[in-house]
Design an enzyme around this catalytic site. Structure first.
Site, PDB file in Angstrom:
ATOM      1  N   MET A  24      -2.401 -25.874  -6.949  1.00  0.00           N
ATOM      2  CA  MET A  24      -3.805 -26.241  -7.159  1.00  0.00           C
ATOM      3  C   MET A  24      -3.917 -27.749  -7.359  1.00  0.00           C
ATOM      4  O   MET A  24      -3.308 -28.303  -8.267  1.00  0.00           O
ATOM      5  CB  MET A  24      -4.371 -25.520  -8.385  1.00  0.00           C
ATOM      6  CG  MET A  24      -4.495 -24.017  -8.222  1.00  0.00           C
ATOM      7  SD  MET A  24      -5.063 -23.213  -9.741  1.00  0.00           S
ATOM      8  CE  MET A  24      -3.568 -23.319 -10.752  1.00  0.00           C
ATOM      9  N   THR A  25      -4.689 -28.386  -6.515  1.00  0.00           N
ATOM     10  CA  THR A  25      -4.938 -29.820  -6.652  1.00  0.00           C
ATOM     11  C   THR A  25      -5.655 -30.110  -7.963  1.00  0.00           C
ATOM     12  O   THR A  25      -6.623 -29.432  -8.297  1.00  0.00           O
ATOM     13  CB  THR A  25      -5.784 -30.322  -5.472  1.00  0.00           C
ATOM     14  OG1 THR A  25      -5.044 -30.134  -4.260  1.00  0.00           O
ATOM     15  CG2 THR A  25      -6.140 -31.788  -5.627  1.00  0.00           C
ATOM     16  N   GLN A  98       5.077 -28.455  -4.107  1.00  0.00           N
ATOM     17  CA  GLN A  98       4.480 -28.308  -2.784  1.00  0.00           C
ATOM     18  C   GLN A  98       4.349 -29.677  -2.123  1.00  0.00           C
ATOM     19  O   GLN A  98       3.725 -30.589  -2.671  1.00  0.00           O
ATOM     20  CB  GLN A  98       3.104 -27.652  -2.857  1.00  0.00           C
ATOM     21  CG  GLN A  98       2.546 -27.337  -1.468  1.00  0.00           C
ATOM     22  CD  GLN A  98       1.116 -26.887  -1.480  1.00  0.00           C
ATOM     23  OE1 GLN A  98       0.218 -27.672  -1.771  1.00  0.00           O
ATOM     24  NE2 GLN A  98       0.883 -25.617  -1.171  1.00  0.00           N
ATOM     25  N   HIS A 175       3.557 -27.197   2.869  1.00  0.00           N
ATOM     26  CA  HIS A 175       2.161 -26.759   2.982  1.00  0.00           C
ATOM     27  C   HIS A 175       1.778 -26.679   4.464  1.00  0.00           C
ATOM     28  O   HIS A 175       1.416 -27.676   5.078  1.00  0.00           O
ATOM     29  CB  HIS A 175       1.256 -27.732   2.237  1.00  0.00           C
ATOM     30  CG  HIS A 175      -0.104 -27.184   1.920  1.00  0.00           C
ATOM     31  ND1 HIS A 175      -0.602 -26.038   2.497  1.00  0.00           N
ATOM     32  CD2 HIS A 175      -1.082 -27.627   1.080  1.00  0.00           C
ATOM     33  CE1 HIS A 175      -1.815 -25.803   2.033  1.00  0.00           C
ATOM     34  NE2 HIS A 175      -2.127 -26.752   1.161  1.00  0.00           N
ATOM     35  N   GLY A 176       1.817 -25.458   4.991  1.00  0.00           N
ATOM     36  CA  GLY A 176       1.428 -25.230   6.372  1.00  0.00           C
ATOM     37  C   GLY A 176       0.108 -24.506   6.480  1.00  0.00           C
ATOM     38  O   GLY A 176      -0.135 -23.809   7.475  1.00  0.00           O
ATOM     39  N   ALA A 177      -0.748 -24.653   5.476  1.00  0.00           N
ATOM     40  CA  ALA A 177      -2.009 -23.914   5.411  1.00  0.00           C
ATOM     41  C   ALA A 177      -3.177 -24.870   5.214  1.00  0.00           C
ATOM     42  O   ALA A 177      -3.024 -26.092   5.197  1.00  0.00           O
ATOM     43  CB  ALA A 177      -1.953 -22.907   4.253  1.00  0.00           C
ATOM     44  N   ASN A 178      -4.388 -24.296   5.116  1.00  0.00           N
ATOM     45  CA  ASN A 178      -5.594 -24.995   4.664  1.00  0.00           C
ATOM     46  C   ASN A 178      -6.015 -26.177   5.531  1.00  0.00           C
ATOM     47  O   ASN A 178      -6.720 -27.067   5.063  1.00  0.00           O
ATOM     48  CB  ASN A 178      -5.439 -25.463   3.214  1.00  0.00           C
ATOM     49  CG  ASN A 178      -5.398 -24.316   2.240  1.00  0.00           C
ATOM     50  OD1 ASN A 178      -5.488 -23.150   2.625  1.00  0.00           O
ATOM     51  ND2 ASN A 178      -5.248 -24.620   0.967  1.00  0.00           N
ATOM     52  N   TYR A 180      -4.203 -28.652   6.924  1.00  0.00           N
ATOM     53  CA  TYR A 180      -3.464 -29.900   6.837  1.00  0.00           C
ATOM     54  C   TYR A 180      -2.471 -30.009   8.009  1.00  0.00           C
ATOM     55  O   TYR A 180      -2.469 -29.177   8.911  1.00  0.00           O
ATOM     56  CB  TYR A 180      -2.807 -30.010   5.469  1.00  0.00           C
ATOM     57  CG  TYR A 180      -3.840 -29.987   4.368  1.00  0.00           C
ATOM     58  CD1 TYR A 180      -4.887 -30.916   4.348  1.00  0.00           C
ATOM     59  CD2 TYR A 180      -3.833 -29.012   3.379  1.00  0.00           C
ATOM     60  CE1 TYR A 180      -5.871 -30.886   3.373  1.00  0.00           C
ATOM     61  CE2 TYR A 180      -4.820 -28.966   2.395  1.00  0.00           C
ATOM     62  CZ  TYR A 180      -5.837 -29.906   2.401  1.00  0.00           C
ATOM     63  OH  TYR A 180      -6.824 -29.865   1.445  1.00  0.00           O
ATOM     64  N   ASN A 235     -11.266 -26.646   6.142  1.00  0.00           N
ATOM     65  CA  ASN A 235     -11.072 -27.953   6.757  1.00  0.00           C
ATOM     66  C   ASN A 235     -11.312 -27.929   8.265  1.00  0.00           C
ATOM     67  O   ASN A 235     -10.598 -28.567   9.044  1.00  0.00           O
ATOM     68  CB  ASN A 235      -9.683 -28.527   6.437  1.00  0.00           C
ATOM     69  CG  ASN A 235      -9.640 -29.207   5.085  1.00  0.00           C
ATOM     70  OD1 ASN A 235     -10.626 -29.793   4.645  1.00  0.00           O
ATOM     71  ND2 ASN A 235      -8.504 -29.122   4.409  1.00  0.00           N
ATOM     72  N   ARG A 267      -6.069  -9.985   4.205  1.00  0.00           N
ATOM     73  CA  ARG A 267      -7.125  -9.582   5.114  1.00  0.00           C
ATOM     74  C   ARG A 267      -6.791  -8.221   5.710  1.00  0.00           C
ATOM     75  O   ARG A 267      -5.690  -7.720   5.560  1.00  0.00           O
ATOM     76  CB  ARG A 267      -7.297 -10.616   6.232  1.00  0.00           C
ATOM     77  CG  ARG A 267      -7.622 -12.018   5.715  1.00  0.00           C
ATOM     78  CD  ARG A 267      -7.904 -12.991   6.858  1.00  0.00           C
ATOM     79  NE  ARG A 267      -6.713 -13.153   7.696  1.00  0.00           N
ATOM     80  CZ  ARG A 267      -6.708 -12.928   9.006  1.00  0.00           C
ATOM     81  NH1 ARG A 267      -7.786 -12.507   9.624  1.00  0.00           N
ATOM     82  NH2 ARG A 267      -5.614 -13.125   9.703  1.00  0.00           N
ATOM     83  N   GLY A 288      -6.383 -15.414  -2.353  1.00  0.00           N
ATOM     84  CA  GLY A 288      -7.347 -16.437  -1.993  1.00  0.00           C
ATOM     85  C   GLY A 288      -8.680 -16.270  -2.697  1.00  0.00           C
ATOM     86  O   GLY A 288      -8.893 -15.394  -3.522  1.00  0.00           O
ATOM     87  N   GLY A 312      -4.285 -18.453  -8.772  1.00  0.00           N
ATOM     88  CA  GLY A 312      -4.614 -19.836  -9.020  1.00  0.00           C
ATOM     89  C   GLY A 312      -5.429 -20.089 -10.265  1.00  0.00           C
ATOM     90  O   GLY A 312      -4.897 -20.297 -11.354  1.00  0.00           O
ATOM     91  N   ARG A 313      -6.750 -20.044 -10.152  1.00  0.00           N
ATOM     92  CA  ARG A 313      -7.645 -20.566 -11.183  1.00  0.00           C
ATOM     93  C   ARG A 313      -7.471 -19.923 -12.557  1.00  0.00           C
ATOM     94  O   ARG A 313      -7.692 -20.581 -13.574  1.00  0.00           O
ATOM     95  CB  ARG A 313      -9.090 -20.424 -10.709  1.00  0.00           C
ATOM     96  CG  ARG A 313      -9.427 -21.341  -9.544  1.00  0.00           C
ATOM     97  CD  ARG A 313     -10.746 -20.971  -8.890  1.00  0.00           C
ATOM     98  NE  ARG A 313     -10.659 -19.690  -8.213  1.00  0.00           N
ATOM     99  CZ  ARG A 313     -11.686 -19.096  -7.611  1.00  0.00           C
ATOM    100  NH1 ARG A 313     -12.884 -19.679  -7.638  1.00  0.00           N
ATOM    101  NH2 ARG A 313     -11.539 -17.943  -6.996  1.00  0.00           N
TER     102      ARG A 313
END
Length: 365
Positions: A24-25, A98, A175-178, A180, A235, A267, A288, A312-313
């Site tokens: 998490m950023t 990460q 990080h191969g997601a989101n 980037y 993104n 999913r 997610g 995460g959160r």
């Protein structure tokens, strides 16, 4: 005891449970990409997770995409990460860093003057990005990486991974997601190349395979994880219908036996089931933003759909989340206004649960 609370062997390390703190950023680093001393406290407070995966960390100065994100390519940055590693290990935790290159989701003001915002192809993201001063502006058109540039980025990842291990971290996640850089190579919407790094599922997967192989050679495959988000839209990505690329990626990486594959979002597509079937080591699932993240939501996934599950959160506002779940204690609510703000507020000031604490959120059986 629920499977989610049982230990797990991940590469060369033992995890106390199957709950992973997702990356998490938090935007707490200074302008030099150095984490504050309180980062060691922040991560150590959350060491009850079986594994911590840190915030996205740039492997080079040219890889930065947001103000306040940390790096792992200078001595001062490495020293800060060493303090984090020592603090987490002192409380019995395990931690992977990460590594994230943002590619086209960047701005020239965040990277060195002699660097360029790069991507596999000159496809501009249809969104706004942050400048170094925090002002949002339209994303620039990226410069396609040439062969020398690809070679340099791969070396940057490998060198940063070596620093991570030298700092005492247990491993790295690529990080191969989101949306980037690694994801940009995987997606036909952002990878229009016709050379060996594009044009087919195997070609689109090649760059990620080469980065993973180089990092594995430098620090050992059992210290390397990879995060992906098949079908992800974040993104300005157009990655739907790209299942063949991810299957080609899994098949190419399987002989390397990396520590884990971390797949974003659960999913209804059968792709996740097929990825798990083909993957030779630990399979890690993150539900997610679209899925639930309480114990009743994630516990059934462990053993059925994944070996580990990341959350995460809830870890932001509940540093002792695993204990709260295990003992059926109330969970505290997070303050989203402090997710990405400088300073310690909303960072290290969330308390652990105490017997006289007022319930802030209903328990989850």
């Amino acid at each position: 005891m629920s499977t989610i609370f049982q230990p797990w062997k991940l590469g060369r390390i033992e995890l106390a449970n199957r709950v992973v703190m997702a990356p998490m950023t938090r935007n707490r680093a200074d302008v030099a990409g150095v984490l504050p001393d309180s980062a060691a406290t922040y991560y150590a407070q959350r060491a009850g997770a079986g594994l911590i995966i840190t915030e996205g960390t740039q492997p080079s100065a040219a890889a930065q995409g947001y103000p306040g994100t940390p790096g792992l390519h200078t001595d001062d940055q490495e020293k800060a990460w060493s303090r984090v590693a020592d603090a987490v290990h002192a409380t019995g935790g395990r931690i992977f860093c990460q590594l994230m290159h943002t590619g086209r989701i960047s701005h020239e003001s965040l990277i060195p003057a002699d660097a360029r915002v790069v991507a596999p192809s000159a496809v501009r993201a249809r969104l706004e990005v942050a400048r170094a001063d925090g002002v949002m502006v339209p994303a620039p058109e990226p410069v396609p990486l040439d062969e020398a540039g690809i070679t340099q980025v791969i070396e940057d990842f490998a060198a940063s991974a070596a620093r991570a291990v030298r700092a005492g971290l247990d491993g790295v996640e690529l990080h191969g997601a989101n949306g980037y850089l690694l994801h940009q190579f995987l997606s036909p919407g952002t990878n229009l190349r016709t050379d060996r790094w594009g044009g087919s599922p195997e070609g689109r997967a090649r760059f990620v395979v080469e980065v993973t192989a180089a990092v594995a050679e430098r620090i050992g495959a059992d210290r390397v994880g990879l995060r992906i988000s098949p079908g992800g839209q974040f993104n300005d990505m157009a990655d739907k219908g790209n299942e063949d690329t991810y299957l080609a990626l899994a098949d190419a990486l399987a002989p390397l036996r990396p520590a884990y594959l971390h797949t974003l979002r659960r999913r209804s597509s059968p792709l996740h089931t097929e990825l798990r079937r083909r993957w030779p080591t630990t399979y890690l699932l993150n539900t997610g933003y679209l899925g639930g993240s309480e114990l009743a939501d994630v516990a059934p996934l462990v053993g059925e759909e994944a070996d580990l599950v990341s959350v995460g959160r809830l870890f932001i506002s509940n540093p002792d989340l695993v204990r709260r779940w295990r003992e059926n204690l109330p969970r505290a609510a997070w303050d989203e206004s402090t997710f990405y703000t400088p300073g310690d507020a909303g960072y290290v000031d969330y308390p652990t649960h105490s017997a006289d604490a007022d319930p802030e959120q209903g328990s989850d059986a």
